[in-house]
Design an enzyme around this catalytic site. Sequence first.
Site, PDB file in Angstrom:
ATOM      1  N   ASP A 190       3.606   0.910  -5.925  1.00  0.00           N
ATOM      2  CA  ASP A 190       4.174   1.384  -4.657  1.00  0.00           C
ATOM      3  C   ASP A 190       4.479   0.216  -3.728  1.00  0.00           C
ATOM      4  O   ASP A 190       3.589  -0.584  -3.416  1.00  0.00           O
ATOM      5  CB  ASP A 190       3.184   2.318  -3.950  1.00  0.00           C
ATOM      6  CG  ASP A 190       3.148   3.708  -4.558  1.00  0.00           C
ATOM      7  OD1 ASP A 190       4.085   4.479  -4.320  1.00  0.00           O
ATOM      8  OD2 ASP A 190       2.173   4.014  -5.260  1.00  0.00           O
ATOM      9  N   ASP A 210       1.987  -4.898  -8.437  1.00  0.00           N
ATOM     10  CA  ASP A 210       1.613  -3.642  -7.799  1.00  0.00           C
ATOM     11  C   ASP A 210       2.761  -2.666  -8.076  1.00  0.00           C
ATOM     12  O   ASP A 210       3.824  -3.056  -8.551  1.00  0.00           O
ATOM     13  CB  ASP A 210       1.431  -3.880  -6.297  1.00  0.00           C
ATOM     14  CG  ASP A 210       1.222  -2.602  -5.531  1.00  0.00           C
ATOM     15  OD1 ASP A 210       0.384  -1.778  -5.955  1.00  0.00           O
ATOM     16  OD2 ASP A 210       1.914  -2.408  -4.512  1.00  0.00           O
ATOM     17  N   ASP A 254       2.588  -5.790  -1.945  1.00  0.00           N
ATOM     18  CA  ASP A 254       3.230  -5.530  -0.653  1.00  0.00           C
ATOM     19  C   ASP A 254       2.259  -5.134   0.445  1.00  0.00           C
ATOM     20  O   ASP A 254       2.618  -5.154   1.618  1.00  0.00           O
ATOM     21  CB  ASP A 254       4.246  -4.391  -0.799  1.00  0.00           C
ATOM     22  CG  ASP A 254       3.569  -3.037  -0.910  1.00  0.00           C
ATOM     23  OD1 ASP A 254       3.727  -2.202   0.010  1.00  0.00           O
ATOM     24  OD2 ASP A 254       2.864  -2.817  -1.902  1.00  0.00           O
TER      25      ASP A 254
END
Length: 227
Positions: free
Chosen positions: A10, A8, A165
Amino acid sequence: MLKAILFDLDGTLVNTDPLHFKIWHEILQTYNTEIDHSFYKTYISGRQNPQIIQDLIPQLSVSEGAELAEYKEARFREIALELQPIAGLMEMLTWIETEGLRKAVVTNAPRENARFMLEVLQLTERFEFVVLGEEMIAGKPDPAPYQYALEQCKIQPSEAIVFEDSPSGIRSAVGAEIYTIGVASTHEPAVLKAIGASLVINDFNDLQLWAKIKSLLGTEEAVEMKE
């Protein structure tokens, strides 16, 4: 056998959530809505702008929502000029390249933001390709972005690892049946594990991470650089 590692963007390559929180806080105040970090994590983090705006500012038309989303991301690019990678990321990428594994970014970020962040982090040339949730049939938490990444890599789910996250990202990766490691940059480890992360790390220096990669490769090499 491990063949690819998918990231991922961000919150995984770089912790941008403090900046996104600041901007959404400013925007939503103009609509008489106050948010705190708990609200942000529940209703905003990891989601795409159209869904966020539809849920939180439903009075806006589609065109007004699109205009607001463009403003929000332009504002982000104005204040995100000094981004720094998550600790240990550069060493991780170098190790991946040394091992000859494939690597890609899978993100819900808009195209311009993804390009901007990778440029600021000086990572543009280090990823084979970038999968954008907004260009799939559905973004995260749908598994489509990660399924597409697997297709591009020509591998099976068992041959990849994902780093994520956010709850939406973990749901996407787990839905694609890929071993998923949570990065606890924006959410508590217990939250990420409850959603489906098989392992949760604080950053890429975490010794648990290297022990797991060692077991997946079946070699000692994965932990040599950490010893």
